[in-house]
Design a protein around this motif. Structure first.
Motif, PDB file in Angstrom:
ATOM      1  N   ASP A 120       0.807  -1.223   0.000  1.00  0.00           N
ATOM      2  CA  ASP A 120       0.000   0.000   0.000  1.00  0.00           C
ATOM      3  C   ASP A 120       0.840   1.273   0.000  1.00  0.00           C
ATOM      4  OD1 ASP A 120      -2.334  -1.474   0.024  1.00  0.00           O
ATOM      5  OD2 ASP A 120      -2.471  -1.490   2.218  1.00  0.00           O
ATOM      6  N   GLN A 121       2.101   1.190   0.418  1.00  0.00           N
ATOM      7  CA  GLN A 121       2.951   2.377   0.507  1.00  0.00           C
ATOM      8  C   GLN A 121       3.495   2.821  -0.852  1.00  0.00           C
ATOM      9  OE1 GLN A 121       3.353  -0.358   2.361  1.00  0.00           O
ATOM     10  NE2 GLN A 121       3.123   0.251   4.489  1.00  0.00           N
ATOM     11  N   VAL A 122       3.263   2.023  -1.897  1.00  0.00           N
ATOM     12  CA  VAL A 122       3.734   2.372  -3.237  1.00  0.00           C
ATOM     13  C   VAL A 122       2.541   2.379  -4.187  1.00  0.00           C
ATOM     14  CG1 VAL A 122       5.232   1.702  -5.156  1.00  0.00           C
ATOM     15  CG2 VAL A 122       5.995   1.332  -2.806  1.00  0.00           C
ATOM     16  N   ARG A 123       2.398   3.491  -4.920  1.00  0.00           N
ATOM     17  CA  ARG A 123       1.296   3.642  -5.873  1.00  0.00           C
ATOM     18  C   ARG A 123       1.879   3.948  -7.254  1.00  0.00           C
ATOM     19  NH1 ARG A 123      -0.847   7.904  -3.932  1.00  0.00           N
ATOM     20  NH2 ARG A 123      -0.639   9.268  -5.725  1.00  0.00           N
ATOM     21  N   ILE A 124       1.386   3.258  -8.271  1.00  0.00           N
ATOM     22  CA  ILE A 124       1.858   3.444  -9.644  1.00  0.00           C
ATOM     23  C   ILE A 124       0.678   3.848 -10.506  1.00  0.00           C
ATOM     24  CG2 ILE A 124       2.924   2.325 -11.643  1.00  0.00           C
ATOM     25  CD1 ILE A 124       3.890   0.415  -9.001  1.00  0.00           C
ATOM     26  N   THR A 125       0.830   4.968 -11.222  1.00  0.00           N
ATOM     27  CA  THR A 125      -0.251   5.458 -12.081  1.00  0.00           C
ATOM     28  C   THR A 125       0.296   5.857 -13.442  1.00  0.00           C
ATOM     29  OG1 THR A 125       0.010   7.701 -11.198  1.00  0.00           O
ATOM     30  CG2 THR A 125      -1.687   6.311 -10.180  1.00  0.00           C
ATOM     31  N   ILE A 126      -0.511   5.606 -14.465  1.00  0.00           N
ATOM     32  CA  ILE A 126      -0.171   6.022 -15.823  1.00  0.00           C
ATOM     33  C   ILE A 126      -0.725   7.421 -16.038  1.00  0.00           C
ATOM     34  CG2 ILE A 126      -0.555   5.564 -18.278  1.00  0.00           C
ATOM     35  CD1 ILE A 126      -0.763   2.586 -17.566  1.00  0.00           C
ATOM     36  N   ASP A 127       0.099   8.300 -16.565  1.00  0.00           N
ATOM     37  CA  ASP A 127      -0.329   9.654 -16.908  1.00  0.00           C
ATOM     38  C   ASP A 127      -0.999   9.589 -18.282  1.00  0.00           C
ATOM     39  OD1 ASP A 127      -0.639  12.301 -17.654  1.00  0.00           O
ATOM     40  OD2 ASP A 127       1.315  12.923 -16.873  1.00  0.00           O
ATOM     41  N   GLN A 128      -2.329   9.533 -18.283  1.00  0.00           N
ATOM     42  CA  GLN A 128      -3.072   9.361 -19.537  1.00  0.00           C
ATOM     43  C   GLN A 128      -2.947  10.567 -20.469  1.00  0.00           C
ATOM     44  OE1 GLN A 128      -4.373   6.609 -20.615  1.00  0.00           O
ATOM     45  NE2 GLN A 128      -4.141   5.435 -18.745  1.00  0.00           N
ATOM     46  N   LYS A 155       5.595   5.547 -36.866  1.00  0.00           N
ATOM     47  CA  LYS A 155       4.677   6.034 -35.835  1.00  0.00           C
ATOM     48  C   LYS A 155       5.444   6.129 -34.529  1.00  0.00           C
ATOM     49  CE  LYS A 155       0.316   4.374 -37.685  1.00  0.00           C
ATOM     50  NZ  LYS A 155      -0.848   3.521 -37.501  1.00  0.00           N
ATOM     51  N   LYS A 156       4.889   6.901 -33.610  1.00  0.00           N
ATOM     52  CA  LYS A 156       5.487   7.041 -32.283  1.00  0.00           C
ATOM     53  C   LYS A 156       4.457   6.670 -31.230  1.00  0.00           C
ATOM     54  CE  LYS A 156       8.907  10.551 -33.391  1.00  0.00           C
ATOM     55  NZ  LYS A 156      10.101   9.802 -33.196  1.00  0.00           N
ATOM     56  N   LEU A 157       4.942   6.060 -30.173  1.00  0.00           N
ATOM     57  CA  LEU A 157       4.131   5.764 -28.998  1.00  0.00           C
ATOM     58  C   LEU A 157       4.813   6.381 -27.795  1.00  0.00           C
ATOM     59  CD1 LEU A 157       3.279   1.981 -29.475  1.00  0.00           C
ATOM     60  CD2 LEU A 157       1.700   3.897 -29.666  1.00  0.00           C
ATOM     61  N   LYS A 158       4.010   6.793 -26.822  1.00  0.00           N
ATOM     62  CA  LYS A 158       4.579   7.373 -25.616  1.00  0.00           C
ATOM     63  C   LYS A 158       3.848   6.816 -24.404  1.00  0.00           C
ATOM     64  CE  LYS A 158       5.947  11.691 -23.521  1.00  0.00           C
ATOM     65  NZ  LYS A 158       5.942  13.136 -23.552  1.00  0.00           N
ATOM     66  N   LEU A 159       4.623   6.527 -23.374  1.00  0.00           N
ATOM     67  CA  LEU A 159       4.080   6.052 -22.107  1.00  0.00           C
ATOM     68  C   LEU A 159       4.767   6.814 -20.982  1.00  0.00           C
ATOM     69  CD1 LEU A 159       2.450   4.053 -20.343  1.00  0.00           C
ATOM     70  CD2 LEU A 159       4.400   2.492 -20.520  1.00  0.00           C
ATOM     71  N   THR A 160       3.967   7.434 -20.122  1.00  0.00           N
ATOM     72  CA  THR A 160       4.483   8.126 -18.940  1.00  0.00           C
ATOM     73  C   THR A 160       3.764   7.578 -17.727  1.00  0.00           C
ATOM     74  OG1 THR A 160       4.934  10.139 -20.203  1.00  0.00           O
ATOM     75  CG2 THR A 160       4.778  10.366 -17.816  1.00  0.00           C
ATOM     76  N   TYR A 161       4.542   7.156 -16.733  1.00  0.00           N
ATOM     77  CA  TYR A 161       3.939   6.688 -15.489  1.00  0.00           C
ATOM     78  C   TYR A 161       4.751   7.171 -14.304  1.00  0.00           C
ATOM     79  CZ  TYR A 161       7.316   2.779 -15.489  1.00  0.00           C
ATOM     80  OH  TYR A 161       8.458   2.013 -15.503  1.00  0.00           O
ATOM     81  N   LYS A 162       4.050   7.226 -13.149  1.00  0.00           N
ATOM     82  CA  LYS A 162       4.680   7.701 -11.914  1.00  0.00           C
ATOM     83  C   LYS A 162       4.620   6.624 -10.849  1.00  0.00           C
ATOM     84  CE  LYS A 162       3.847  12.528 -12.671  1.00  0.00           C
ATOM     85  NZ  LYS A 162       3.664  13.815 -12.087  1.00  0.00           N
ATOM     86  N   ILE A 163       5.707   6.536 -10.112  1.00  0.00           N
ATOM     87  CA  ILE A 163       5.774   5.673  -8.936  1.00  0.00           C
ATOM     88  C   ILE A 163       5.896   6.620  -7.754  1.00  0.00           C
ATOM     89  CG2 ILE A 163       7.076   3.865  -7.763  1.00  0.00           C
ATOM     90  CD1 ILE A 163       8.237   3.154 -10.574  1.00  0.00           C
ATOM     91  N   VAL A 164       4.930   6.551  -6.850  1.00  0.00           N
ATOM     92  CA  VAL A 164       4.934   7.412  -5.662  1.00  0.00           C
ATOM     93  C   VAL A 164       4.999   6.484  -4.441  1.00  0.00           C
ATOM     94  CG1 VAL A 164       3.689   9.169  -4.351  1.00  0.00           C
ATOM     95  CG2 VAL A 164       3.578   9.172  -6.847  1.00  0.00           C
ATOM     96  N   ALA A 165       6.002   6.737  -3.570  1.00  0.00           N
ATOM     97  CA  ALA A 165       6.198   5.872  -2.408  1.00  0.00           C
ATOM     98  C   ALA A 165       6.410   6.699  -1.145  1.00  0.00           C
ATOM     99  CB  ALA A 165       7.418   4.974  -2.623  1.00  0.00           C
ATOM    100  N   ASN A 166       5.971   6.159  -0.049  1.00  0.00           N
ATOM    101  CA  ASN A 166       6.217   6.784   1.257  1.00  0.00           C
ATOM    102  C   ASN A 166       7.715   6.859   1.501  1.00  0.00           C
ATOM    103  OD1 ASN A 166       3.483   6.799   1.578  1.00  0.00           O
ATOM    104  ND2 ASN A 166       3.427   5.210   3.133  1.00  0.00           N
ATOM    105  N   GLY A 167       8.110   7.751   2.382  1.00  0.00           N
ATOM    106  CA  GLY A 167       9.526   7.898   2.717  1.00  0.00           C
ATOM    107  C   GLY A 167      10.128   6.678   3.365  1.00  0.00           C
TER     108      GLY A 167
END
Length: 172
Positions: A120-128, A155-167
């Motif tokens: 639960d301390q790590v959250r991963i989300t795709i920046d749509q 063609k080009k594809l792009k993927l951006t995602y974030k990993i957010v974690a507690n300290g």
């Protein structure tokens, strides 16, 4: 044997687009594990190995790369850590450049992988907003883009995602 033919690319692992077939063992006897000679219209195109295949079992065979398709992957990573809370944010930007060097249109599937958090301390989300359409992952973190490139198309594809974690989380 009738087979389903497809092309697949996993740019994180390899920049080549691989040809694969999926077929069933329609014989009443199993196929024994061992070497397999690959034949196409032009004759022998290579060798591979298969494992034990029971009657009616579906199995796949890799036929090597499709030389007319190219994929270039570029990864940018940005890391931030909050001074007081220690909250960690990792932003990953992946850009894929896809090219078809052949004269004919070709379809294939591009697969990328994002991490899947088990805590639960790590959250991963795709920046749509920053990612190409269809950038949704399954429960194992795999994103599949079905692609068709016309002859000499790019063609080009792009993927951006974030990993957010507690300290308190280490090892990211």
């Amino acid at each position: 044997v009738e087979a389903e033919v497809s092309r697949i690319c996993c740019p994180e692992l390899d920049s080549l687009v691989h040809l694969k077939t999926t077929q069933a063992n329609r014989a009443s006897q199993p196929l024994l594990a061992g070497p397999l000679t690959l034949l196409r219209e032009s004759g022998t195109v290579g060798r591979t190995e298969i494992g034990f295949v029971a009657p009616s079992e579906v199995f796949t065979i890799g036929w090597g790369s499709d030389d007319g398709l190219r994929v270039h992957r570029r990864l940018e990573e940005k890391r931030d850590r909050a001074t007081i809370t220690g909250k960690q944010t990792i932003t990953k930007n992946i850009e894929l450049a896809l090219s078809n060097l052949d004269d004919e249109a070709t379809s294939f599937t591009v697969m990328e992988r994002i991490p899947v958090s088990e805590i639960d301390q790590v959250r991963i989300t795709i920046d749509q907003k920053e990612s190409s359409r269809g950038s949704a992952s399954n429960d194992q973190g795999i994103i599949e883009w079905p692609m068709t490139l016309e002859g000499h198309d790019t063609k080009k594809l792009k993927l951006t995602y974030k990993i957010v974690a507690n300290g308190s989380v280490d090892g990211l």
